[in-house]
Scaffold this active site. Structure first.
Site, PDB file in Angstrom:
ATOM      1  N   TYR A 131       0.887  -1.171   0.000  1.00  0.00           N
ATOM      2  CA  TYR A 131       0.000   0.000   0.000  1.00  0.00           C
ATOM      3  C   TYR A 131       0.918   1.211   0.000  1.00  0.00           C
ATOM      4  O   TYR A 131       1.972   1.183   0.667  1.00  0.00           O
ATOM      5  CB  TYR A 131      -0.842   0.047   1.280  1.00  0.00           C
ATOM      6  CG  TYR A 131      -2.007  -0.917   1.319  1.00  0.00           C
ATOM      7  CD1 TYR A 131      -2.940  -0.971   0.285  1.00  0.00           C
ATOM      8  CD2 TYR A 131      -2.205  -1.754   2.423  1.00  0.00           C
ATOM      9  CE1 TYR A 131      -4.024  -1.844   0.342  1.00  0.00           C
ATOM     10  CE2 TYR A 131      -3.282  -2.621   2.489  1.00  0.00           C
ATOM     11  CZ  TYR A 131      -4.189  -2.662   1.440  1.00  0.00           C
ATOM     12  OH  TYR A 131      -5.255  -3.513   1.494  1.00  0.00           O
ATOM     13  N   THR A 157      -1.253  -2.716  -4.628  1.00  0.00           N
ATOM     14  CA  THR A 157      -2.712  -2.701  -4.550  1.00  0.00           C
ATOM     15  C   THR A 157      -3.196  -1.316  -4.949  1.00  0.00           C
ATOM     16  O   THR A 157      -2.864  -0.315  -4.312  1.00  0.00           O
ATOM     17  CB  THR A 157      -3.175  -3.084  -3.138  1.00  0.00           C
ATOM     18  OG1 THR A 157      -2.715  -4.418  -2.909  1.00  0.00           O
ATOM     19  CG2 THR A 157      -4.693  -3.060  -3.003  1.00  0.00           C
ATOM     20  N   LYS A 229      -2.554  -4.846  -8.735  1.00  0.00           N
ATOM     21  CA  LYS A 229      -3.714  -5.606  -8.233  1.00  0.00           C
ATOM     22  C   LYS A 229      -4.908  -4.666  -8.077  1.00  0.00           C
ATOM     23  O   LYS A 229      -4.778  -3.594  -7.462  1.00  0.00           O
ATOM     24  CB  LYS A 229      -3.356  -6.210  -6.875  1.00  0.00           C
ATOM     25  CG  LYS A 229      -4.501  -6.885  -6.116  1.00  0.00           C
ATOM     26  CD  LYS A 229      -3.980  -7.597  -4.877  1.00  0.00           C
ATOM     27  CE  LYS A 229      -5.056  -8.313  -4.102  1.00  0.00           C
ATOM     28  NZ  LYS A 229      -5.801  -7.433  -3.195  1.00  0.00           N
ATOM     29  N   SER A 251      -8.998  -8.030  -9.680  1.00  0.00           N
ATOM     30  CA  SER A 251      -9.428  -8.157  -8.278  1.00  0.00           C
ATOM     31  C   SER A 251     -10.348  -7.005  -7.919  1.00  0.00           C
ATOM     32  O   SER A 251     -10.169  -5.889  -8.410  1.00  0.00           O
ATOM     33  CB  SER A 251      -8.180  -8.107  -7.374  1.00  0.00           C
ATOM     34  OG  SER A 251      -8.539  -8.071  -6.003  1.00  0.00           O
TER      35      SER A 251
HETATM   36  C1  FNR Z   1      -7.993  -8.709   2.003  1.00  0.00           C
HETATM   37  N1  FNR Z   1      -7.422  -8.247   0.831  1.00  0.00           N
HETATM   38  C2  FNR Z   1      -6.267  -7.494   0.895  1.00  0.00           C
HETATM   39  N2  FNR Z   1      -5.685  -7.067  -0.248  1.00  0.00           N
HETATM   40  C3  FNR Z   1      -4.529  -6.370  -0.204  1.00  0.00           C
HETATM   41  O1  FNR Z   1      -4.020  -5.998  -1.255  1.00  0.00           O
HETATM   42  N3  FNR Z   1      -3.933  -6.099   1.000  1.00  0.00           N
HETATM   43  C4  FNR Z   1      -4.464  -6.483   2.185  1.00  0.00           C
HETATM   44  O2  FNR Z   1      -3.900  -6.241   3.245  1.00  0.00           O
HETATM   45  C5  FNR Z   1      -5.693  -7.188   2.142  1.00  0.00           C
HETATM   46  N4  FNR Z   1      -6.304  -7.586   3.302  1.00  0.00           N
HETATM   47  C6  FNR Z   1      -7.424  -8.354   3.252  1.00  0.00           C
HETATM   48  C7  FNR Z   1      -7.980  -8.825   4.439  1.00  0.00           C
HETATM   49  C8  FNR Z   1      -9.077  -9.670   4.396  1.00  0.00           C
HETATM   50  C9  FNR Z   1      -9.650 -10.164   5.667  1.00  0.00           C
HETATM   51  C10 FNR Z   1      -9.629 -10.053   3.152  1.00  0.00           C
HETATM   52  C11 FNR Z   1     -10.788 -11.006   3.076  1.00  0.00           C
HETATM   53  C12 FNR Z   1      -9.098  -9.571   1.976  1.00  0.00           C
HETATM   54  C13 FNR Z   1      -7.943  -8.668  -0.482  1.00  0.00           C
HETATM   55  C14 FNR Z   1      -7.317  -9.969  -0.938  1.00  0.00           C
HETATM   56  O3  FNR Z   1      -6.001  -9.777  -1.350  1.00  0.00           O
HETATM   57  C15 FNR Z   1      -8.062 -10.591  -2.136  1.00  0.00           C
HETATM   58  O4  FNR Z   1      -8.201  -9.629  -3.133  1.00  0.00           O
HETATM   59  C16 FNR Z   1      -9.425 -11.165  -1.759  1.00  0.00           C
HETATM   60  O5  FNR Z   1      -9.409 -11.722  -0.481  1.00  0.00           O
HETATM   61  C17 FNR Z   1      -9.845 -12.221  -2.771  1.00  0.00           C
HETATM   62  O6  FNR Z   1     -11.134 -12.644  -2.532  1.00  0.00           O
HETATM   63  P1  FNR Z   1     -11.531 -13.965  -1.684  1.00  0.00           P
HETATM   64  O7  FNR Z   1     -10.595 -15.067  -2.117  1.00  0.00           O
HETATM   65  O8  FNR Z   1     -11.360 -13.598  -0.257  1.00  0.00           O
HETATM   66  O9  FNR Z   1     -12.938 -14.180  -2.088  1.00  0.00           O
END
Ligand code: FNR
Length: 361
Positions: A131, A157, A229, A251
């Site tokens: 980030y 991201t 992403k 995503s």
């Molecule tokens: C995330 N995701 C996420 N993405 C990212 O770039 N940095 C992060 O710190 C996080 N943290 C995070 C926490 C939690 C609890 C979730 C559920 C998701 C998004 C993650 O990388 C991813 O895009 C999604 O989780 C994909 O979807 P599914 O597999 O959870 O359905």
């Protein structure tokens, strides 16, 4: 092993039982009406498989190459925050499971173990998710530490200029522990006692001015390949190519950012067509079955990443749970390939699936 569990969804039930409400809802929830959260799963279910019979499937090869790294199956670990809220061993357990399964783990910027701790704990191929904060020195610090600790790519991201509105977290007044990667750099303590502390913290720190021009800056601070992403459109896929991204992750942040964005599987093909094989296109969001992985591959993804399934495995059974989740998805993919007449990943083609788009034509 987690006896008696036959599919990934059963791990979600165990995770719900194992976790305090505040944490379970943080992991499971999405933004606002959770429309996209449901769609991420449902749109996979609308895609129909078209198997070929009388193909020799006596041996099935799942292994895949991502940016030059061979992994045992096209299923990787998505970056998700704060694994110690799910299990005391946190990301160390996840990383060990990734190594055992021979897959790639993407460590979250917001992890509860540091880049160095995770690097020391296992020899899995690791990517680091970034980030970008208003304080750009934080990105410089972390990217350089990740590079030094042997991470193989930066996953930027791009969909989080501010945090999405996650209403469960607001109600639960979600706390933010000190983020381990930021120890000694900045405090993650939030004074506000209203709503989600994560939202307050993120909105204070994230740089909302981050834009395409800044990819040149990011490239100037690292030699690692950069994956972007959070791409959901053809337009942004083309821009990502123009700025020299080494890969794209389709995503919607697991439906936690902007609600009413499309399910990722429904825009995958459009992005793949725009990219035209120049760089790998990966996908995450709603992957819960081996058949989902197969569908994503048929529509042009080189691999998928899973977020919540890993957390549910971790919450339910620690490292063993993550291994089991990854193994179940892999086994299901293997069976799907056998039954669909695809002895290797490269045999999975567009003609093995029928989508809504095909029905309209
Ligand atoms: C995330 N995701 C996420 N993405 C990212 O770039 N940095 C992060 O710190 C996080 N943290 C995070 C926490 C939690 C609890 C979730 C559920 C998701 C998004 C993650 O990388 C991813 O895009 C999604 O989780 C994909 O979807 P599914 O597999 O959870 O359905």
């Amino acid at each position: 092993m987690a006896d008696g569990i036959v599919n990934m969804n059963e791990f979600q039930v165990l995770a719900r039982q194992a976790l305090p409400k505040m944490y379970y809802e943080f992991y499971a929830g999405g933004a606002e009406d959770e429309h996209t959260l449901k769609k991420n799963v449902q749109e996979f279910q609308r895609i129909i498989l078209l198997p070929r019979v009388l193909v020799d499937v006596s041996s099935i090869a799942l292994s895949t190459n991502i940016l030059g790294y061979t992994i045992s199956a096209p299923i990787m670990i998505a970056p998700t925050a704060m694994h110690k809220l799910a299990h005391p061993e946190g990301e160390l357990a996840t990383a060990r499971a990734a190594a055992a399964c021979n897959t790639i783990m993407t460590l979250s910027f917001s992890a509860s173990c540091s880049v160095e701790e995770v690097a020391a704990s296992c020899d899995a191929v690791r990517f680091f998710q970034l980030y970008v904060y208003r304080r750009r020195d934080i990105a410089v610090n972390l990217v350089q530490r990740a590079e030094k600790s042997g991470y193989k790519a930066i996953v930027l991201t791009a969909d989080t200029p501010r945090l999405g509105r996650r209403e469960a977290d607001i109600k639960n007044k979600l706390i933010v522990p000190q983020l381990k990667n930021l120890e000694g750099l900045m405090s993650t303590e939030v004074v506000s006692d209203k709503g989600s502390k994560l939202e307050a913290y993120a909105n204070e720190t994230m740089d909302p001015s981050l834009c395409w021009r800044d990819i040149a800056w990011l490239k100037s601070i690292t030699n690692l390949p950069i994956l972007i992403k959070g791409i959901l459109t053809r337009e942004d896929a083309i821009k990502a190519m123009e700025v020299g991204a080494a890969g794209i992750i389709v995503s919607n942040h697991g439906a936690r950012q902007l609600d009413y964005t499309p399910a990722t599987i429904s825009v995958l093909e459009e992005v793949v067509q725009a990219v035209g094989r120049r760089v790998p296109v990966l996908l995450d969001g709603g992957v819960r079955r081996g058949t989902d992985v197969f569908k994503a591959l048929a529509l042009g993804a080189q691999a998928v990443l899973v977020g919540r399934p890993v957390i549910y495995g971790l919450a339910a059974k620690g490292e063993e749970g993550v291994r089991k989740v990854m193994q179940m998805l892999k086994d299901e993919l293997e069976l799907t390939m056998a039954l669909a007449g695809c002895p290797s990943v490269k045999d999975i083609s567009r003609s093995h699936v029928r989508t809504d788009r095909d029905r309209l034509q």
